[in-house]
Design an enzyme around this catalytic site. Structure first.
Site, mmCIF file in Angstrom:
data_model
loop_
_atom_site.group_PDB
_atom_site.id
_atom_site.type_symbol
_atom_site.label_atom_id
_atom_site.label_comp_id
_atom_site.label_asym_id
_atom_site.label_seq_id
_atom_site.Cartn_x
_atom_site.Cartn_y
_atom_site.Cartn_z
ATOM 1 N N ARG A 10 0.812 -1.556 0.036
ATOM 2 C CA ARG A 10 0.218 0.384 0.002
ATOM 3 C C ARG A 10 1.071 1.516 -0.015
ATOM 4 N NH1 ARG A 10 -3.741 2.205 5.154
ATOM 5 N NH2 ARG A 10 -4.807 3.872 3.538
ATOM 6 N N HIS A 11 0.638 2.181 -0.759
ATOM 7 C CA HIS A 11 1.278 3.078 -0.925
ATOM 8 C C HIS A 11 1.693 4.004 0.660
ATOM 9 C CE1 HIS A 11 -2.046 5.801 0.817
ATOM 10 N NE2 HIS A 11 -3.085 4.716 -0.118
ATOM 11 N N GLY A 12 2.769 5.075 0.751
ATOM 12 C CA GLY A 12 2.827 5.337 1.744
ATOM 13 C C GLY A 12 2.127 6.277 2.257
ATOM 14 N N SER A 14 -0.251 9.506 2.826
ATOM 15 C CA SER A 14 -0.736 10.455 1.874
ATOM 16 C C SER A 14 -1.116 12.183 2.618
ATOM 17 C CB SER A 14 -1.763 10.342 1.664
ATOM 18 O OG SER A 14 -3.249 10.327 1.721
ATOM 19 N N THR A 23 -10.322 9.645 1.345
ATOM 20 C CA THR A 23 -10.029 9.972 -0.879
ATOM 21 C C THR A 23 -9.977 9.377 -1.862
ATOM 22 O OG1 THR A 23 -7.394 9.520 0.936
ATOM 23 C CG2 THR A 23 -7.211 10.157 -0.515
ATOM 24 N N ARG A 62 -0.023 9.022 -5.353
ATOM 25 C CA ARG A 62 0.324 8.440 -4.092
ATOM 26 C C ARG A 62 1.086 7.199 -3.990
ATOM 27 N NH1 ARG A 62 -5.466 9.070 -3.491
ATOM 28 N NH2 ARG A 62 -6.757 6.875 -2.392
ATOM 29 N N GLU A 89 -7.339 3.320 -6.400
ATOM 30 C CA GLU A 89 -8.619 3.044 -4.333
ATOM 31 C C GLU A 89 -10.219 2.533 -5.037
ATOM 32 O OE1 GLU A 89 -9.219 1.846 -1.844
ATOM 33 O OE2 GLU A 89 -8.048 2.591 -0.600
ATOM 34 N N HIS A 184 -3.368 0.480 -3.650
ATOM 35 C CA HIS A 184 -4.469 1.138 -2.042
ATOM 36 C C HIS A 184 -4.823 0.189 -1.497
ATOM 37 C CE1 HIS A 184 -3.830 4.873 -4.429
ATOM 38 N NE2 HIS A 184 -3.791 3.935 -5.977
#
Ligand SMILES: O=C(O)[C@H](O)COP(=O)(O)O
Length: 247
Positions: A10-12, A14, A23, A62, A89, A184
């Site tokens: 999963r992205h860092g 945000s 989001t 992201r 996402e 995501h």
């Protein structure tokens, strides 16, 4: 027997993770901490002795930027990367932009949890003429308009994700040794649900923390034989609890 590996990340963090706002498809950037933790994810993967032949990510910055940080630390900036809107996402509909805690105060924690984690219940959709309707966003110009969501349940997210998994990501595992997906919280929950055959009810209990690599191992028949997170299990448990909460 040759074991192939798939890493899900999963992205860092945000800016809206930091501000505790829904989001979905809003294209918000990483915080400085989100960049740092993405670099750390790259370090963890490298220290594990992993390497990748190909990477996949979404159309949202992201995830794209987190992937770039990971590849940088692994000296893998050169590998092929494919982006797809299908890895975006879950679309959070009219909740996008709202503070999660305030939304729970207003509608009750139970309803908010239903919107966040139930399999079937999507949040209120955006209206057709909302400027945030993805039909107005140039990056989705090649997507048939009827495929673009105004809100999604996890089920809807999985339904738009699976054609890409089945036609592109999973077949790439036959040709390649190891692949990486940076996406995501909820799109990755969809992939984990599929790989581990988790029931519609039980998937509500899975919360993926930011920038923690989740490794799946496959045998030569491409059956899953093992899965594990990289990192300290107690730390990961704590991060999962934080992800589960709206406070
Ligand atoms: O879109 C969001 O708000 C987050 O990426 C995931 O949020 P959730 O943990 O509330 O589903």
């Amino acid at each position: 027997m040759k074991i192939k590996k798939l890493a899900l990340v999963r992205h860092g963090e945000s800016i809206w993770n930091r501000e505790n706002r829904f989001t979905g498809w809003t294209d918000v950037d990483l915080t400085a901490e989100g960049v740092e933790e993405s670099y750390r994810a790259g370090d963890m993967l490298r220290e594990e002795g992993l390497t990748f032949d190909m990477a996949f990510t979404s159309y949202l910055k992201r995830a794209i930027k987190s992937l770039d940080c990971i590849l940088d630390r692994m000296n893998l900036d050169w590998i092929p990367v494919e982006k797809s809107w299908r890895l975006n996402e879950k679309h959070y509909g009219a909740l996008q932009g709202l503070n999660k805690g305030e939304t729970a105060d207003r509608y009750g924690g139970e309803l908010v949890q239903l919107w966040r984690r139930s399999y079937n219940t999507p949040p209120e959709p955006l209206t057709e003429d909302d400027p945030r309707n993805p039909r107005f966003d140039i990056r989705y110009r090649d997507v048939p308009p009827d495929d673009l969501p105004l809100s999604e349940s996890l089920k809807d997210t999985i339904n738009r994700l699976m054609p890409y998994w089945n036609d592109t990501i999973f077949p790439s595992l036959s040709e390649r040794d190891n692949i990486l997906i940076v996406a995501h919280g909820n799109s990755l929950r969809g992939i984990v649900k599929h790989l581990k055959n988790i029931s519609d009810d039980d998937i509500a209990g899975l919360n993926l923390p930011t920038a923690i690599p989740y490794i799946f191992e496959f045998d030569s028949d491409l059956k899953v034989v093992n899965d594990y997170f990289l990192g300290n299990p107690e730390e990961i448990e704590k991060m999962m609890k934080e992800t589960a909460s709206v406070r």
